[in-house]
Design an enzyme around this catalytic site. Sequence first.
Site, mmCIF file in Angstrom:
data_model
loop_
_atom_site.group_PDB
_atom_site.id
_atom_site.type_symbol
_atom_site.label_atom_id
_atom_site.label_comp_id
_atom_site.label_asym_id
_atom_site.label_seq_id
_atom_site.Cartn_x
_atom_site.Cartn_y
_atom_site.Cartn_z
ATOM 1 N N ASP A 119 41.126 33.955 37.649
ATOM 2 C CA ASP A 119 41.664 35.293 37.482
ATOM 3 C C ASP A 119 40.502 36.283 37.486
ATOM 4 O OD1 ASP A 119 43.630 37.251 36.987
ATOM 5 O OD2 ASP A 119 43.239 37.152 34.839
ATOM 6 N N ASP A 140 40.612 40.139 36.089
ATOM 7 C CA ASP A 140 40.544 40.967 34.877
ATOM 8 C C ASP A 140 40.630 40.099 33.632
ATOM 9 O OD1 ASP A 140 40.526 43.815 35.907
ATOM 10 O OD2 ASP A 140 42.307 43.046 36.915
#
Length: 268
Positions: free
Chosen positions: A13, A15
């Site tokens: 991922d 953020d």
Amino acid sequence: MSEKRPVMTWLTDMDGVLVREEDAIPGAAEFLRRLTESGCKFLVLTNNSIYTPRDLRARLAESGLDVPEENIWTSALATAQFLSDQRPRGSAYVVGEAGMTTALHEVGYVLTRSRPDYVVLGETRTYSFEAITTAIQLIVNGARFIATNPDSTGPSPAGPLPATGSVAALITRATGVEPYFVGKPNPLMMRNALNRIDAHSETTVMIGDRMDTDVVSGMEAGLRTVLVLTGSTTRDQVERFPYRPTRVVDSVADLVDDIVPPPPTESE
């Protein structure tokens, strides 16, 4: 992770794992550098459908992180791929921004409000009452309802902002039609990412900061999962979920030494 097949591919991922707002998380630059130097295949995944991979590459570069465009996989790209597989060269009405419209154009979709095959709801910072009204009317008249991801809020310096899931709920309340969400936690996004880089689930790790999207989608796609504590989940919160990640670490800095060059193939 040594008790299983060696890790050859990494999905992560963005953020909360590599960046927090506009700042790189300590250790992220070294983690990405080690991935590149090792020759391991990797993709950076995000549910954010606002930006194109080129935009996101520039954003990461401003934070001091070097990620090529081809190593970025967004919910907009996953949505466009899904629609192209389901109904090649179809048509759509989009509530969203350049990341979504560009991805649909690239798979040969026509963007129209005249009897589209799909209404596609993506993320935007400027949700328009007129656009949402049009989407509702098109769905009532038979358009299929697709949304890039179910995230109800997004972060901002001032606090939470309404995101795709919240607007999808509004449209569903008005139409009685539930959307099909393509992005995380749908494991479809993980499988598409694996196919994109010709990777296998048994030799891939998914890194994320959210149990309810990153970890569960990785687990359901058959991947090993790593939860980092630099984002939205605390160590105490992990125990509240009925499933667990393979590992919990403080940050991606703790994974740098786990990255090793993949073993040579038979042809080598």
